[in-house]
Design an enzyme around this catalytic site. Structure first.
Site, short mmCIF file in Angstrom:
data_model
loop_
_atom_site.label_atom_id
_atom_site.label_comp_id
_atom_site.label_asym_id
_atom_site.label_seq_id
_atom_site.Cartn_x
_atom_site.Cartn_y
_atom_site.Cartn_z
N GLU A 120 49.78 50.36 48.64
CA GLU A 120 49.83 49.20 47.75
C GLU A 120 51.28 48.88 47.44
O GLU A 120 52.20 49.60 47.88
CB GLU A 120 49.02 49.46 46.47
CG GLU A 120 47.52 49.55 46.73
CD GLU A 120 46.69 49.67 45.47
OE1 GLU A 120 47.28 49.76 44.37
OE2 GLU A 120 45.46 49.69 45.58
N HIS A 237 48.41 41.16 36.34
CA HIS A 237 48.07 41.27 37.76
C HIS A 237 48.24 39.90 38.40
O HIS A 237 47.74 38.89 37.88
CB HIS A 237 46.63 41.76 37.93
CG HIS A 237 46.35 42.30 39.29
ND1 HIS A 237 46.27 41.48 40.40
CD2 HIS A 237 46.16 43.56 39.75
CE1 HIS A 237 46.04 42.22 41.47
NE2 HIS A 237 45.97 43.48 41.10
N ARG A 283 54.74 44.03 40.99
CA ARG A 283 53.75 43.11 40.41
C ARG A 283 54.36 42.04 39.52
O ARG A 283 53.89 40.90 39.51
CB ARG A 283 52.70 43.91 39.62
CG ARG A 283 51.67 44.58 40.52
CD ARG A 283 50.63 45.31 39.71
NE ARG A 283 49.56 45.80 40.59
CZ ARG A 283 48.56 46.55 40.18
NH1 ARG A 283 48.48 46.91 38.91
NH2 ARG A 283 47.63 46.95 41.03
N HIS A 342 46.57 42.70 32.71
CA HIS A 342 45.91 43.76 33.47
C HIS A 342 46.14 45.15 32.90
O HIS A 342 45.23 45.98 32.88
CB HIS A 342 46.42 43.71 34.91
CG HIS A 342 45.70 44.64 35.85
ND1 HIS A 342 44.33 44.56 36.08
CD2 HIS A 342 46.15 45.66 36.63
CE1 HIS A 342 43.98 45.48 36.96
NE2 HIS A 342 45.05 46.17 37.29
N ARG A 377 54.54 49.20 35.70
CA ARG A 377 53.75 50.25 36.33
C ARG A 377 53.65 50.09 37.84
O ARG A 377 53.35 49.02 38.34
CB ARG A 377 52.34 50.25 35.73
CG ARG A 377 51.38 51.24 36.37
CD ARG A 377 50.03 51.19 35.69
NE ARG A 377 49.36 49.93 35.91
CZ ARG A 377 48.46 49.70 36.88
NH1 ARG A 377 48.17 50.66 37.74
NH2 ARG A 377 47.87 48.53 36.98
#
Length: 547
Positions: A120, A237, A283, A342, A377
């Site tokens: 990811e 997100h 992100r 998110h 994160r």
């Protein structure tokens, strides 16, 4: 005024507030010590963990290492990660994966029984342990719920919403909880309280989180005097389905890991001009890019047609079902997407053992701030952090209380009732709360917007009496105040009026409720605050019943 009564003179060894992954894993690790889990919904439901699609990040392959995983985590964290915490978390990852396998989690394996790993965003190697592509969260929760139901030392009390911490000064002595559908609150005294209540998603109008993620635990701790850390850092997100659903269905980052691209309405792949990592950039970078495409009217779409195509339903059944429910066919058409709240990197400050600044209070999962995530994160580190620190809390409590009591609990009515109907004032207050949080404390922020948000939240709070609603207002104030005080852009916190990194602010933030109240007071007394309150008619007397 809501009343409270003790269930009994019985005092639990441990009360865990929250029936998600954190609470269940911690309770299992505490066995055979008697533990009471308080959960507003049936355990496993209403938990963000169950909705996690990507999986768990863990360095479990021969090509990977805990040091590499730590380096990737720190690189994404915007200079604010606690390095010792990150190394501890990544080093213990393998052991926690083995725990989950032992509880029956069916992680994907190859024909030789080795864990199958995917990649990811911002990970340097494949290290995401998954279940059937995008079903890790649900599979993990199903396995742990079954294990908890079979463990006699765990009492599960469902249908009770934790609203306040019992405390004597800095000493936490239990939890006040309200049964759904009931005005009366019950006291659950305990020698140790573990906050595992989840995040803040439903403080925002667009979120991928379940409704139960509404900041209750954060507010309870703040009101009791706990130190809150890094509250300004909220992760949005980048690719929630933009179809008007609440919560917003998530289009997993694993789709981009498989090669899906982001395009606008003209078919332009816009991430190519923004970051060398393109769709697999951090992100916050992708979220801002998607936000700006939508704000400019060009639209943003996730194009999976070439990278995944006909294999979509098999590889990503959860996302496929969400697309079908919205009338979309991801095999043949791009998916409209938008950023959605998110994950909250901030929360109740804890140490390496999950201890908070209050005695007898531990916290883990999204309600806590260990420093592992810093300002942003790394993908799939959330479930890892949860199980690592839930296990460490269990060990710390066992060491603090070496002689567990026997599991004999008093009777209690734990049937879930239908909730009482909220009146118009309450419903309106929650709607406005979510609107102003998204507008003022969303993907892009300004000092003016944050000031206005704080003033509106304060005016809303004055119209409400129910503790659970007040807790939502408190949690919103904490996040907005921290964001107003950080006059730079870093990680998940982006200030349009302060778009640069400030080296002098390369440190974590720490706030108590008294400090938040000072920031709120200044906002309320400002011209911006007064105008924002007046614009929503909140300077007028309340009509109808009070909340």
């Amino acid at each position: 005024m809501t009343s409270a009564r003790n269930v009994t003179t019985h005092i639990d060894d441990v009360v865990i507030l929250g029936g998600g992954l954190t609470g269940l894993f911690c309770a299992l690790k505490l066995a055979p010590r008697p533990v009471t889990i308080l959960s507003a919904s049936p355990i496993g439901e209403g938990a963000s963990s169950a909705w996690a699609q990507g999986g768990i990040a863990a360095a479990v392959s021969d090509e990977d290492s805990a040091a590499s995983h730590a380096a990737d985590t720190i690189a994404v964290g915007g200079g604010l990660c606690e390095e010792k915490i990150v190394r501890l978390m990544t080093e213990e990852a393998g052991e926690r994966i083995r725990d989950l396998l032992g509880y029956g989690v069916p992680f994907d394996t190859d024909l030789e029984g080795r864990l199958q790993l995917s990649r990811e965003a911002a990970h340097s190697v494949n290290r995401i342990v998954r279940v059937r592509g995008d079903m890790a969260g649900r599979a993990i929760m199903d396995a742990l719920v079954a294990a908890v139901r079979e463990t006699p030392s765990i009492r599960v009390v469902e249908g009770y919403l934790g609203e306040e911490l019992l405390h004597e000064g800095r000493l936490v002595t239990g939890v006040l909880a309200r049964r759904r559908g009931d005005r009366e609150r019950l006291a659950f005294p305990a020698h140790a309280v573990v906050l595992a209540s989840g995040g803040i998603g439903h403080l925002f109008a667009v979120t991928t989180n379940p409704p139960e993620a509404n900041g209750q635990g954060l507010a309870m701790a703040a009101r009791a005097g706990a130190v809150i850390a890094d509250a300004e850092f909220v992760q949005f997100h980048p690719t929630a389905l933009n179809v008007g659903h609440d919560p917003a269905p998530l289009a997993s980052e694993a789709l981009r890991g498989e090669g899906a691209t982001l395009i606008n309405g003209d078919g332009t792949r816009f991430m190519e001009a923004i970051d060398p990592l393109k769709e697999l950039a951090a992100r916050d970078v992708v979220a801002r890019a998607v936000f700006r495409e939508n704000a400019a009217g060009r639209g943003a779409f996730l194009d999976c047609r070439e990278a995944i195509g006909a294999a979509f339903a098999e590889k990503f059944p959860t996302v496929y079902a969400a697309c079908q429910a919205a009338g979309l066919d991801p095999v043949t058409q791009p998916i409209p997407v938008a950023p959605a709240e998110h994950y909250h990197m901030g929360g109740v400050l804890t140490d390496a053992n999950g201890r908070t600044s209050l005695d007898n209070l531990w916290a883990a999962g999204e309600v806590a701030s260990t420093g592992a995530h810093g300002a942003n994160r790394l993908a799939s580190n959330s479930l890892l952090e949860t199980v690592v620190f839930a296990a460490r809390i269990a060990e710390d409590i066992q060491n603090q209380m070496p002689n567990p009591r026997s599991a004999h609990w008093p009777g209690i009515d734990d049937r879930i009732q239908e909730p009482t109907r909220r009146n118009e004032v309450e419903r309106a207050a929650i709607t406005v709360l979510r609107e102003v949080m998204s507008a003022g404390v969303g993907v892009e922020r300004t000092g003016e917007g944050l000031t206005a948000t704080l003033a509106v939240l304060d005016a809303l709070e004055a119209r409400c009496a129910r503790r659970s609603i007040l807790n939502m207002m408190t949690a919103g104030k904490v996040v907005a105040a921290a964001a107003l005080l950080r006059t730079e852009s870093r990680g998940g916190h982006w200030r349009s009026d302060h778009p640069e990194l400030d080296p002098d602010q390369a440190h974590r933030s720490f706030l108590t409720m008294s400090q938040v109240d000072e920031v709120v007071r200044a906002a309320v007394e400002s011209d911006i605050g007064r105008a924002a309150v007046a614009a929503r008619g909140l300077d007028q007397p309340i009509s109808g019943d009070e909340a």
